[in-house]
Design a protein around this motif. Structure first.
Motif, PDB file in Angstrom:
ATOM      1  N   ASP A  57       0.825  -1.202   0.000  1.00 16.98           N
ATOM      2  CA  ASP A  57       0.000   0.000   0.000  1.00 16.98           C
ATOM      3  C   ASP A  57       0.865   1.260   0.000  1.00 16.98           C
ATOM      4  N   TYR A  58       1.931   1.258   0.784  1.00 13.80           N
ATOM      5  CA  TYR A  58       2.829   2.416   0.842  1.00 13.80           C
ATOM      6  C   TYR A  58       3.508   2.613  -0.510  1.00 13.80           C
ATOM      7  N   HIS A  59       3.941   1.519  -1.128  1.00  8.39           N
ATOM      8  CA  HIS A  59       4.558   1.585  -2.452  1.00  8.39           C
ATOM      9  C   HIS A  59       3.583   2.194  -3.456  1.00  8.39           C
ATOM     10  N   ASN A  60       2.322   1.776  -3.415  1.00  7.95           N
ATOM     11  CA  ASN A  60       1.323   2.315  -4.335  1.00  7.95           C
ATOM     12  C   ASN A  60       1.120   3.816  -4.140  1.00  7.95           C
ATOM     13  N   LEU A  61       1.117   4.267  -2.884  1.00  2.00           N
ATOM     14  CA  LEU A  61       0.947   5.693  -2.623  1.00  2.00           C
ATOM     15  C   LEU A  61       2.079   6.506  -3.240  1.00  2.00           C
ATOM     16  N   GLN A  62       3.287   6.012  -3.083  1.00  2.00           N
ATOM     17  CA  GLN A  62       4.442   6.719  -3.653  1.00  2.00           C
ATOM     18  C   GLN A  62       4.367   6.767  -5.174  1.00  2.00           C
ATOM     19  N   ILE A  63       3.995   5.655  -5.774  1.00  2.00           N
ATOM     20  CA  ILE A  63       3.950   5.583  -7.233  1.00  2.00           C
ATOM     21  C   ILE A  63       2.819   6.444  -7.789  1.00  2.00           C
ATOM     22  N   GLN A  64       1.684   6.498  -7.071  1.00  2.00           N
ATOM     23  CA  GLN A  64       0.550   7.283  -7.570  1.00  2.00           C
ATOM     24  C   GLN A  64       0.942   8.742  -7.769  1.00  2.00           C
ATOM     25  N   GLU A  65       1.776   9.270  -6.883  1.00  2.00           N
ATOM     26  CA  GLU A  65       2.230  10.654  -7.018  1.00  2.00           C
ATOM     27  C   GLU A  65       3.045  10.830  -8.296  1.00  2.00           C
ATOM     28  N   LYS A  66       3.851   9.844  -8.622  1.00  4.22           N
ATOM     29  CA  LYS A  66       4.680   9.926  -9.823  1.00  4.22           C
ATOM     30  C   LYS A  66       3.853   9.725 -11.088  1.00  4.22           C
TER      31      LYS A  66
END
Length: 495
Positions: A57-66
């Motif tokens: 979930d944390y990985h997805n949050l970071q990627i969504q910003e990019k």
């Protein structure tokens, strides 16, 4: 016919203008990739269970910003690749569709030209250069007597650079380059200087950006790597020694080859295991069967062998066999998309008729178990027995490196169980735990996702992807690539 060509041309122009005129919808592309991977990749849930849903979930949050910031197809592809890296290093990829790739290349070229135009004239004027004299350079070139940095180099994709020695340093001057580039003929493109036991460098980019302290790695007398850049020597080139010529012949071969190195040793080069290579491998082994079974030592070189199909090396196993070999099965993740792979194999005439029939039966089994992992061969472990143990070869050395992967690693997993076999070289790629790759294209063909459809039952007790397969005899950097075969031969022959 002319009218049809005009229609096609206008269609291509319209598509090109459309892509240039609007930014990539990275959100839609990313969502498609994420959903496709989550629903079909055989290793997805394994990594979620291993790393934890919180980490995912944390990985997805970071990627969504990019994703929100990605404007071009290439930027979006890079973000997608970063998302995939959460799961494993290899046996997965995201690439641009062919038409989009061409447009992306054109966009990058346009951006490069824009960067060229934005370089301040005073910076160009101040940049170090010489008034280049072709006659002087041609004379200088003829007087270079030894292999080294000095000479004419090709710097992909645009430049020809003349490197000359200046004191203890080397300076590369531009001979040819893009007409639009700020740096033209005579301008300094590269500097190389000694540091400790090696060399460092400075490279000037097309926009005059300076890249300092890039390590210089001498690949061979015709190639060097400077940081992330590669240079190819054009002149002067020196005749290869017989040993170098033989080494290049072995390693550059795209087809299997076999050569008798001595009265005691036979060398077999297997550059790849694509199923299209199977017939060539089988024919080569059959033609040389009397030779292979008459000498004590066999060297099997699978360096840079990125794999293909396990069937390709099946005929080799009889020469390695000493005792029953155990092989852990793989589970196939059954989904409508994954199952199509078996239908494609069933139509591939490179496989035997019996094998194609088995693929068709496997497809039918998978269609009955969508959403589940299926053990197609019905047993978690298969044990291969052979009636014959050949007295020769007595010793088999398999040469491996960091580009040995996939089916080539499966060969090693099997072969290591033989009392005859030892591995020489460096750790392999590590691309086997999740395997049997397939592709999926996005709805508009902008992106192509490659992923795995099977998971090995070796996990978690015997993982390959984490660090590759380790050699029994490590060959360190003090032995150059050209020396690996002689080193292995001498070891086998007791010299």
């Amino acid at each position: 016919m002319i009218l049809k060509q005009l229609v096609v041309s206008f269609g291509l122009i319209f598509f090109t203008v459309a892509v240039f005129g609007q930014s990539c919808d990275c959100r839609a592309g990313f969502d498609w990739m994420k959903k496709t991977f989550e629903q079909n990749d055989a290793g997805f849930q394994y990594i979620i269970d291993k790393k934890g849903k919180g980490a995912y979930d944390y990985h997805n949050l970071q990627i969504q910003e990019k994703v929100a910031k990605a404007k071009t197809y290439e930027e979006c592809r890079q973000v997608m690749r970063e998302w995939l890296n959460f799961f494993r290093r290899f046996h997965l990829s995201i690439s641009l569709g062919d038409s989009v790739q061409r447009i992306s290349d054109a966009l990058q070229e346009a951006e490069l030209q824009k960067a060229f135009r934005q370089v301040a004239p005073e910076l160009i004027k101040q940049h170090e250069k010489i008034q280049w004299d072709d006659t002087y350079w041609n004379t200088y070139l003829k007087n270079i007597k030894e292999p080294g940095f000095e000479g004419l180099w090709f710097f992909s994709p645009f430049y020809k650079v003349a490197i000359v020695k200046k004191g203890t340093n080397y300076v590369g001057y531009i001979l040819e380059g893009p007409k639009e580039a700020p740096l033209q003929k005579g301008a300094v493109k590269l500097k190389i200087y000694p540091v400790g036991n090696g060399y460092k460098s400075t490279i000037y980019g097309g926009n005059l950006k300076q890249y300092d302290s890039a390590a210089v790695k001498w690949l061979n007398d015709r190639f060097m790597q400077v940081g992330n850049f590669y240079f190819q020597k054009l002149d002067p080139l020196y005749p290869d020694s017989p040993e170098k010529a033989k080494y290049d012949h072995f390693l550059r071969s795209r087809t299997p080859l076999l050569e008798r190195l001595s009265a005691h040793t036979v060398y077999l080069r297997l550059p790849g295991f694509n199923i299209s290579q199977k017939r060539a491998i089988d024919s080569l082994l059959k033609a040389n069967d009397p030779v292979i079974r008459s000498v004590p030592n066999l060297i099997v070189d699978v360096r840079d062998n990125g794999g293909g199909a396990d069937d390709s090396y099946a005929e080799l196993m009889k020469y390695l066999y000493t005792n029953p070999m155990r092989e852990m099965a793989v589970e196939t993740y059954a989904t409508p998309l994954n199952n199509q792979r078996l239908l494609e194999y069933a139509r591939d005439t490179n496989f035997s008729e019996q094998r194609r029939k088995s693929f068709l039966k496997e497809y039918e089994d998978l269609e009955q178990a969508v959403g589940k992992f299926v053990l197609l061969n019905k047993s978690s472990v298969s044990i291969s027995h052979r009636d014959t143990v050949y007295p020769f070869p007595q010793r088999v050395a398999m040469i491996i490196n960091g580009a040995t992967g996939s089916s080539a690693e499966q060969l090693l997993v099997d072969a290591k169980q033989s009392l005859k076999v030892k591995l020489f070289g460096t750790s392999t790629l590590g691309s086997l735990d999740m395997s049997n790759m397939t592709e999926a294209a996005s709805p508009g063909n902008e992106f192509v996702l490659t992923y795995a459809t099977t998971k090995s039952l070796r996990l978690p007790g015997f993982m390959v992807d984490a660090s590759g397969i380790q050699p029994d005899y490590f060959i360190d950097e003090s032995i150059p690539g050209i020396g690996w075969i002689p080193f292995v031969q001498q070891t086998l022959e007791g010299n």
